[in-house]
Design a protein around this motif. Sequence first.
Motif, PDB file in Angstrom:
ATOM      1  N   MET A 134       0.923  -1.297  -0.101  1.00 34.01           N
ATOM      2  CA  MET A 134       0.053  -0.041  -0.008  1.00 34.01           C
ATOM      3  C   MET A 134       0.659   1.232  -0.051  1.00 34.01           C
ATOM      4  SD  MET A 134      -3.092   1.136   2.688  1.00 34.01           S
ATOM      5  CE  MET A 134      -3.520  -0.494   3.081  1.00 34.01           C
ATOM      6  N   LEU A 135       0.473   2.040  -0.970  1.00 35.73           N
ATOM      7  CA  LEU A 135       1.334   3.313  -1.330  1.00 35.73           C
ATOM      8  C   LEU A 135       0.583   4.625  -0.738  1.00 35.73           C
ATOM      9  CD1 LEU A 135       3.373   2.755  -4.590  1.00 35.73           C
ATOM     10  CD2 LEU A 135       4.209   2.502  -1.980  1.00 35.73           C
ATOM     11  N   ASN A 136       1.209   5.667  -0.235  1.00 37.00           N
ATOM     12  CA  ASN A 136       0.392   6.863  -0.212  1.00 37.00           C
ATOM     13  C   ASN A 136       1.525   8.000  -0.784  1.00 37.00           C
ATOM     14  OD1 ASN A 136      -1.643   8.869   0.806  1.00 37.00           O
ATOM     15  ND2 ASN A 136      -0.079   9.421   2.247  1.00 37.00           N
ATOM     16  N   ILE A 137       0.740   9.049  -1.221  1.00 38.24           N
ATOM     17  CA  ILE A 137       1.466  10.329  -1.747  1.00 38.24           C
ATOM     18  C   ILE A 137       1.346  11.362  -0.804  1.00 38.24           C
ATOM     19  CG2 ILE A 137      -0.186  11.001  -3.541  1.00 38.24           C
ATOM     20  CD1 ILE A 137       2.488  11.723  -5.031  1.00 38.24           C
ATOM     21  N   HIS A 138       2.387  11.958  -0.343  1.00 35.56           N
ATOM     22  CA  HIS A 138       2.126  13.240   0.600  1.00 35.56           C
ATOM     23  C   HIS A 138       2.841  14.651   0.057  1.00 35.56           C
ATOM     24  CE1 HIS A 138       1.715  14.958   4.498  1.00 35.56           C
ATOM     25  NE2 HIS A 138       2.905  15.253   4.492  1.00 35.56           N
ATOM     26  N   PRO A 139       2.150  15.521   0.048  1.00 37.11           N
ATOM     27  CA  PRO A 139       2.801  16.803  -0.669  1.00 37.11           C
ATOM     28  C   PRO A 139       3.785  17.663   0.280  1.00 37.11           C
ATOM     29  CG  PRO A 139       0.781  17.363   0.596  1.00 37.11           C
ATOM     30  CD  PRO A 139       0.747  15.925   0.656  1.00 37.11           C
ATOM     31  N   ALA A 140       4.868  16.827   0.620  1.00 38.17           N
ATOM     32  CA  ALA A 140       5.933  17.276   1.363  1.00 38.17           C
ATOM     33  C   ALA A 140       7.087  16.263   1.471  1.00 38.17           C
ATOM     34  CB  ALA A 140       5.597  17.797   2.923  1.00 38.17           C
ATOM     35  N   LEU A 141       8.345  16.912   1.821  1.00 37.51           N
ATOM     36  CA  LEU A 141       9.406  15.832   1.848  1.00 37.51           C
ATOM     37  C   LEU A 141       9.496  15.300   3.346  1.00 37.51           C
ATOM     38  CD1 LEU A 141      12.054  18.263   0.127  1.00 37.51           C
ATOM     39  CD2 LEU A 141      10.906  16.044  -0.740  1.00 37.51           C
ATOM     40  N   LEU A 142       8.762  14.254   3.224  1.00 35.73           N
ATOM     41  CA  LEU A 142       8.731  13.370   4.775  1.00 35.73           C
ATOM     42  C   LEU A 142      10.077  13.055   5.017  1.00 35.73           C
ATOM     43  CD1 LEU A 142       5.672  11.188   4.315  1.00 35.73           C
ATOM     44  CD2 LEU A 142       5.612  13.318   5.549  1.00 35.73           C
ATOM     45  N   PRO A 143      10.528  13.117   6.395  1.00 39.01           N
ATOM     46  CA  PRO A 143       9.597  13.104   7.659  1.00 39.01           C
ATOM     47  C   PRO A 143       9.089  14.519   7.790  1.00 39.01           C
ATOM     48  CG  PRO A 143      11.760  13.096   8.280  1.00 39.01           C
ATOM     49  CD  PRO A 143      11.743  12.854   6.952  1.00 39.01           C
ATOM     50  N   LYS A 144       9.637  15.642   7.313  1.00 40.42           N
ATOM     51  CA  LYS A 144       9.073  16.896   7.356  1.00 40.42           C
ATOM     52  C   LYS A 144       7.458  17.086   7.113  1.00 40.42           C
ATOM     53  CE  LYS A 144      13.596  19.462   6.874  1.00 40.42           C
ATOM     54  NZ  LYS A 144      14.114  20.507   6.256  1.00 40.42           N
ATOM     55  N   PHE A 145       6.772  18.014   7.911  1.00 38.16           N
ATOM     56  CA  PHE A 145       5.492  18.302   7.616  1.00 38.16           C
ATOM     57  C   PHE A 145       4.454  16.871   7.278  1.00 38.16           C
ATOM     58  CE2 PHE A 145       8.289  21.757   6.141  1.00 38.16           C
ATOM     59  CZ  PHE A 145       8.221  22.596   6.844  1.00 38.16           C
ATOM     60  N   GLY A 146       4.482  16.209   8.238  1.00 41.24           N
ATOM     61  CA  GLY A 146       3.814  14.932   8.277  1.00 41.24           C
ATOM     62  C   GLY A 146       2.911  14.841   9.319  1.00 41.24           C
ATOM     63  N   GLY A 147       2.004  13.646   9.430  1.00 43.32           N
ATOM     64  CA  GLY A 147       1.379  13.639  10.534  1.00 43.32           C
ATOM     65  C   GLY A 147       0.044  13.982  10.695  1.00 43.32           C
ATOM     66  N   PRO A 148      -0.932  13.690  11.629  1.00 42.82           N
ATOM     67  CA  PRO A 148      -2.325  14.306  11.700  1.00 42.82           C
ATOM     68  C   PRO A 148      -2.467  15.745  11.505  1.00 42.82           C
ATOM     69  CG  PRO A 148      -1.740  12.670  13.602  1.00 42.82           C
ATOM     70  CD  PRO A 148      -0.371  13.000  12.918  1.00 42.82           C
ATOM     71  N   GLY A 149      -3.503  16.259  10.616  1.00 45.00           N
ATOM     72  CA  GLY A 149      -3.507  17.533  10.379  1.00 45.00           C
ATOM     73  C   GLY A 149      -2.739  18.034   9.330  1.00 45.00           C
ATOM     74  N   MET A 150      -1.731  17.377   8.639  1.00 46.05           N
ATOM     75  CA  MET A 150      -1.012  17.828   7.911  1.00 46.05           C
ATOM     76  C   MET A 150      -1.389  17.248   6.343  1.00 46.05           C
ATOM     77  SD  MET A 150       1.463  19.897   8.180  1.00 46.05           S
ATOM     78  CE  MET A 150       0.766  20.787   9.548  1.00 46.05           C
ATOM     79  N   TYR A 151      -2.368  17.693   5.731  1.00 45.90           N
ATOM     80  CA  TYR A 151      -2.953  17.509   4.448  1.00 45.90           C
ATOM     81  C   TYR A 151      -3.349  18.655   3.872  1.00 45.90           C
ATOM     82  CZ  TYR A 151      -7.521  17.956   6.755  1.00 45.90           C
ATOM     83  OH  TYR A 151      -8.437  18.394   7.367  1.00 45.90           O
ATOM     84  N   GLY A 152      -3.342  18.585   2.284  1.00 44.03           N
ATOM     85  CA  GLY A 152      -3.873  19.598   1.622  1.00 44.03           C
ATOM     86  C   GLY A 152      -3.069  20.915   1.736  1.00 44.03           C
ATOM     87  N   ILE A 153      -3.967  22.122   1.664  1.00 46.17           N
ATOM     88  CA  ILE A 153      -3.343  23.505   1.833  1.00 46.17           C
ATOM     89  C   ILE A 153      -2.769  23.585   3.052  1.00 46.17           C
ATOM     90  CG2 ILE A 153      -5.092  24.487   2.938  1.00 46.17           C
ATOM     91  CD1 ILE A 153      -3.283  25.617  -0.389  1.00 46.17           C
TER      92      ILE A 153
END
Length: 200
Positions: A109-128
Amino acid sequence: MANHKTKLAVFCSGSGTNFQAIFHAINERNLPAEVVLCVSNRSECGAMSFASQHGIATLHISEKQYETPEKFGAEMLKALEQNGIEYILLAGYLRKVPSSVVEAYSYKMLNIHPALLPKFGGPGMYGINVHKAVLASGEKETGATVHYVDAEYDKGPILLQGRVPVKSGDTPESLAARVLECEHRLYPDALEKLLIGSGQ
């Protein structure tokens, strides 16, 4: 099984632009895969419409429909198994995937996140929210990350990253637009890497 096509399910909650990028890349690159199921917590959204228009099965399933999280997870797993799903791609899916599904599809299972993880990840960190946080931090660079999904938000092993410069005068919206362009390139690249790496 030289002609085997890996069966994919794409999970979406919105317009499905990453879903569309994946779908088109599979055809353009002649990848050994096919999207056979679109899963969404919303019965009406761009992703579900796109799936219907292209003959891809759709499944509207939400935790609100079930008495317990366990029943929700069991029904989702049942649908995935019935469709022969081998890999799941999260593409703007704004709900937590049931733990039973995460366990069943460990490293599938893959996900795409709009930042360079591990920075700016976790709960509440989505979209704008992500792009606002990047600009507020003064970062000079951001990007997108494709990672494996595990029990914790945005903590799974990273498969691929793409980098996007932060420009002076950027707004959260202008930055989001450039990162999205990066996502549309990165997710197909990650899928190709996954398929080749899995020996398909």
